[in-house]
Each structure stands twice: as structure tokens, then as C-alpha cells.
Design a protein around this motif. Sequence first.
Motif, PDB file in Angstrom:
ATOM      1  N   TRP A   1       0.850  -1.195   0.000  1.00  0.00           N
ATOM      2  CA  TRP A   1       0.000   0.000   0.000  1.00  0.00           C
ATOM      3  C   TRP A   1       0.880   1.237   0.000  1.00  0.00           C
ATOM      4  O   TRP A   1       1.974   1.238   0.566  1.00  0.00           O
ATOM      5  CB  TRP A   1      -0.910   0.032   1.224  1.00  0.00           C
ATOM      6  CG  TRP A   1      -1.861  -1.121   1.295  1.00  0.00           C
ATOM      7  CD1 TRP A   1      -1.723  -2.236   2.054  1.00  0.00           C
ATOM      8  CD2 TRP A   1      -3.075  -1.277   0.567  1.00  0.00           C
ATOM      9  NE1 TRP A   1      -2.788  -3.083   1.843  1.00  0.00           N
ATOM     10  CE2 TRP A   1      -3.637  -2.522   0.934  1.00  0.00           C
ATOM     11  CE3 TRP A   1      -3.758  -0.489  -0.362  1.00  0.00           C
ATOM     12  CZ2 TRP A   1      -4.835  -2.987   0.416  1.00  0.00           C
ATOM     13  CZ3 TRP A   1      -4.952  -0.954  -0.883  1.00  0.00           C
ATOM     14  CH2 TRP A   1      -5.485  -2.187  -0.504  1.00  0.00           C
TER      15      TRP A   1
ATOM     16  N   GLY B   1       0.337   3.792   1.676  1.00  0.00           N
ATOM     17  CA  GLY B   1       0.359   4.297   3.042  1.00  0.00           C
ATOM     18  C   GLY B   1       0.658   3.173   4.019  1.00  0.00           C
ATOM     19  O   GLY B   1       1.021   2.065   3.627  1.00  0.00           O
TER      20      GLY B   1
ATOM     21  N   PHE C   1      -6.554   1.740   4.530  1.00  0.00           N
ATOM     22  CA  PHE C   1      -7.468   2.877   4.484  1.00  0.00           C
ATOM     23  C   PHE C   1      -6.809   4.205   4.872  1.00  0.00           C
ATOM     24  O   PHE C   1      -7.494   5.168   5.182  1.00  0.00           O
ATOM     25  CB  PHE C   1      -8.677   2.610   5.396  1.00  0.00           C
ATOM     26  CG  PHE C   1      -9.427   1.371   5.003  1.00  0.00           C
ATOM     27  CD1 PHE C   1     -10.160   1.335   3.839  1.00  0.00           C
ATOM     28  CD2 PHE C   1      -9.364   0.224   5.779  1.00  0.00           C
ATOM     29  CE1 PHE C   1     -10.845   0.195   3.453  1.00  0.00           C
ATOM     30  CE2 PHE C   1     -10.038  -0.931   5.403  1.00  0.00           C
ATOM     31  CZ  PHE C   1     -10.789  -0.943   4.240  1.00  0.00           C
ATOM     32  N   SER C   2      -5.472   4.244   4.856  1.00  0.00           N
ATOM     33  CA  SER C   2      -4.810   5.502   5.159  1.00  0.00           C
ATOM     34  C   SER C   2      -5.039   6.484   4.010  1.00  0.00           C
ATOM     35  O   SER C   2      -5.258   6.080   2.863  1.00  0.00           O
ATOM     36  CB  SER C   2      -3.310   5.281   5.347  1.00  0.00           C
ATOM     37  OG  SER C   2      -2.709   4.965   4.099  1.00  0.00           O
ATOM     38  N   PRO C   3      -5.001   7.790   4.279  1.00  0.00           N
ATOM     39  CA  PRO C   3      -5.162   8.779   3.205  1.00  0.00           C
ATOM     40  C   PRO C   3      -4.151   8.576   2.078  1.00  0.00           C
ATOM     41  O   PRO C   3      -4.490   8.726   0.898  1.00  0.00           O
ATOM     42  CB  PRO C   3      -4.946  10.114   3.929  1.00  0.00           C
ATOM     43  CG  PRO C   3      -5.335   9.840   5.340  1.00  0.00           C
ATOM     44  CD  PRO C   3      -4.922   8.429   5.606  1.00  0.00           C
ATOM     45  N   ALA C   4      -2.916   8.217   2.443  1.00  0.00           N
ATOM     46  CA  ALA C   4      -1.900   8.011   1.414  1.00  0.00           C
ATOM     47  C   ALA C   4      -2.247   6.834   0.514  1.00  0.00           C
ATOM     48  O   ALA C   4      -2.040   6.863  -0.706  1.00  0.00           O
ATOM     49  CB  ALA C   4      -0.534   7.787   2.060  1.00  0.00           C
TER      50      ALA C   4
ATOM     51  N   ILE D   1      -5.306   5.587  -0.157  1.00  0.00           N
ATOM     52  CA  ILE D   1      -6.449   5.941  -1.004  1.00  0.00           C
ATOM     53  C   ILE D   1      -6.015   6.902  -2.106  1.00  0.00           C
ATOM     54  O   ILE D   1      -6.396   6.763  -3.275  1.00  0.00           O
ATOM     55  CB  ILE D   1      -7.580   6.550  -0.150  1.00  0.00           C
ATOM     56  CG1 ILE D   1      -8.124   5.482   0.808  1.00  0.00           C
ATOM     57  CG2 ILE D   1      -8.701   7.092  -1.031  1.00  0.00           C
ATOM     58  CD1 ILE D   1      -9.078   6.012   1.857  1.00  0.00           C
ATOM     59  N   SER D   2      -5.183   7.878  -1.734  1.00  0.00           N
ATOM     60  CA  SER D   2      -4.659   8.814  -2.725  1.00  0.00           C
ATOM     61  C   SER D   2      -3.859   8.080  -3.795  1.00  0.00           C
ATOM     62  O   SER D   2      -3.985   8.345  -4.994  1.00  0.00           O
ATOM     63  CB  SER D   2      -3.784   9.860  -2.025  1.00  0.00           C
ATOM     64  OG  SER D   2      -3.168  10.701  -2.955  1.00  0.00           O
TER      65      SER D   2
ATOM     66  N   TRP E   1      -6.791  15.920 -10.910  1.00  0.00           N
ATOM     67  CA  TRP E   1      -6.325  16.245  -9.565  1.00  0.00           C
ATOM     68  C   TRP E   1      -4.838  15.942  -9.390  1.00  0.00           C
ATOM     69  O   TRP E   1      -4.091  16.727  -8.800  1.00  0.00           O
ATOM     70  CB  TRP E   1      -7.147  15.468  -8.540  1.00  0.00           C
ATOM     71  CG  TRP E   1      -6.745  15.731  -7.119  1.00  0.00           C
ATOM     72  CD1 TRP E   1      -5.901  14.994  -6.338  1.00  0.00           C
ATOM     73  CD2 TRP E   1      -7.161  16.830  -6.304  1.00  0.00           C
ATOM     74  NE1 TRP E   1      -5.766  15.541  -5.089  1.00  0.00           N
ATOM     75  CE2 TRP E   1      -6.535  16.673  -5.044  1.00  0.00           C
ATOM     76  CE3 TRP E   1      -8.014  17.913  -6.515  1.00  0.00           C
ATOM     77  CZ2 TRP E   1      -6.730  17.573  -4.000  1.00  0.00           C
ATOM     78  CZ3 TRP E   1      -8.207  18.812  -5.473  1.00  0.00           C
ATOM     79  CH2 TRP E   1      -7.573  18.643  -4.240  1.00  0.00           C
TER      80      TRP E   1
END
Length: 453
Positions: free
Chosen positions: A180, A182, A186-189, A191-192, A416
Amino acid sequence: MTATKLKPTLGTLHLWGLAVGLVISGEYFGWSYGWGTAGTLGFLVSTLLVAVMYTCFIFSYTELTTAIPHAGGPFAYSLRAFGPTGATVAGLATLIEFVFAPPAIAMAIGAYLNVQFPSLSPNVAAVGAYFVFMALNILGVSIAATFELVVTVLAVLELLVFMGVVAPGFSFSRFALGGWAGSDTFSPAAISGIFAAIPFAIWFFLAIEGAAMAAEEAKDPKRTIPRAYIAGILTLVVLALGVMMFAGGVGDWRALSNINDPLPQAMKTVVGDNSAWMHMLVWIGLFGLVASFHGIILGYSRQFFALARAGFLPPALAKLSRFQTPHRAIIAGGVVGIAAVLSDGAVNLQGMGLTAAMITMSVFGAIVMYIMSMLSLFKLRRSEPQLERTYRAPGYPLIPGIALALALVCLVAMVWFNPTITVIFVVLMVLGAVFSKLVRGRGAIDPQLATEV
């Protein structure tokens, strides 16, 4: 006025070879850049999301290709649905997709040849590939399509061989280690990273829609195209998932996340540098790159040809050679591609090198074209219910709706995470639209051609 009709010579097998061949280089390189953005597990999520989008898209898009078998493909559908403005958007987006993908593939061809011939410059090999395959496309579509079928079959077989050879060294724990972007799922990193990796997941399937541009050259397109497309998307989904999983689970996947030859490097960890399997992968792996490179040249030339024939580009690009091929359109796209290859080393957009930048630019064109195609499908269902549809999108409106919604999600994510390339893409679209408007204003070609779709 000079005749500008293409000759129907292609059957189902040729069209399957074209649909898969246009894409199959995406299984050999390009996608691994997504690992550097999302990690292996994050990129797996990106790929599954994109695979759903493409499957829904192809099952829907086939309705358009059979109802309106035209060399312009999305340009023709949008012209029928939304008039000149929609046609301009779809046509230019398709051109950007098909003109910017070949330089990335040509550079990968150069990288693969450099493995065998270290003294050969990848850039020189890439330019040489342009000259060879532009010439082959000019010689005739039947010759080109037969060649495409042969190299596509070899490329598919080679991917299966790759998976078989590295399978004994595969470990899911290696694939998942640090998989992953991040610290956790489910960390912001994380998902980003999943959304940032979308262009490289799309590269697994990019350009399958290009087979529609050979619709005028297909025998009985209302029957052959659906068979070719459905078989093609199923082939590509299986290969994409298999190659990604096996390549990532045989060694340190981080070493593969920023190179143009991930499969040979992955195989080295299992069989060593000097194995006959390794050398076979490099040589036969070239067929996968060649299949896409050759097929996309066919695709961009038909888009130039269709836009010029309808009066949206200068009429000279609609001229056919004595082999009944759009030779000037083939050369026009080649000039742009060779210029891009020669700029390698000078291109550094958002920290990207040439290959990643070309992939991202090509994906922008593809996503805009997918959106226009699905909007055209919905519009034509309402405005032309009497249009002959020998194939109808299954699950309408749900399946096309899923394809449209996911394409919009992909576009937002692209904008984005790629602001610089977004600006360049928009500038190219605006300049192209202004130029097209000026050409149409001169009435270069009989305007009646613009309605014959």
C-alpha cells in the motif's frame, strides 16, 4: 473528387488480433509505474476498478461500432449525436490518445533491444521502429492486419510462458509486502495512491477501442466486431491480472516500479541473467510491443483520415496511396511521435520522464473519448430509436451508466493528480479545435461527407 473509401478485407480473427494487439504492449511495460504510486495492493485495486470500467465500456461501445461502422470511430458517433462540436472534442481526444501512445511504446522497444544490444541507443531503435512500421502500414491493411494477428498471438503465448516460468518462484507474501502507498489499507496516502495510479491501470487496456477505426475495412462488421471485442476484453483482463500478480510476487517489486522492461527483470530473479527463457522473453516480448505499436499507427492514421475526409482537418490527409491506405495520415502521426522520442531527456513533467508523461497524456485523450462515446450512446438511443442496432448494449442503461460514471471518476482523479499535463492537454484540445474550425470554414471538402456516417 478523389475517392476516399477504404476496402473491407478483415474478418473476426483479424479484428480480435487488432483489438488485443493494440493493447498488449500494456501488459509488457508501463503499468509497473503504478506500483511506485500505489504499491502492489493499492494498484491491484486501481486495476480492478479500471477493468470493470473497460468491460462495461466495451459491451456498450460495441453497439456504436456496429450501428455506425465508420473509420472515425468515436468521432463519427459524436458527430451523429452532437454535431460538429461534439465531433471535434471526440476526434481530437482520440487523436491525442493514439498519437501520444506510440512514442512511449517505441521507447520500450528501444529498452528491450538495449537489453540484448547494450551499445544500441534506445532512442535510435525507437526512431527506427517508426520508419519500419509506418512503411508496413502504408503497404496495405490486409498485410498489416495479418502481421498484427501473428505478432499478437505470439505476444499472448509469451505472456502465458512468462507466467508459467515464474510461477514456481511466486509468493503472495512478497507481492503484498509493503503493497500500500500508506501504512495501511485505508490511510489517506493509500487511497490517494489508488487514484493517482489510475493512468497506469488504464494502460493495461488503453486503445482496445481502436479496432472500431478499422470498421470500414471489416467484412460484415455488424457480426465480426462484437465477437472480436468481447473476446478481446476477456483476453486482456485475464492477462493483465496474471502478469501483474506473477511479476510482483517473485522478487522485490520496488525494483520494477520505474523501468520500461519489468518482465525480463522479474524473470531474472527466477531463472538468472543468462537463461534461455530470459532471452526468449526479451525477443518474443518485442512482439507484444510491436503489435501495439503497429496497431496504434493503424488507429491514428484512420482517425486523421476520417477527420480530414469530413472536413475537420486539411483534405490532404484524406488522400489514399496506390495501396488504398492513408499514407499521408500515417506519416503525419509519425512526425509527431518521432519528435517526442527525440525530446527524451528534455521532458520532465511533474517529475515524470518521457514514457510516464506520454502514457498520462494518452490516457487523458482516452478518458475524454470514452465519456463522449457513452454520452453519444445515450443520446442516439433517444434521438434515433430507429437506427439499426444488430447488437445492443446489455443491461442498458445500467452497464453504459457504470462505464460513464467510472470514466468521470477517472477523469477527476487524472486532473487532480496531474495538473501540469492537464493544462497541456487542454491547450492542445483548444488549439486543435481552433485549427479545425478554420479548416471547416474554408470548406475544404464537400460538407456532405460530414453527414455520411
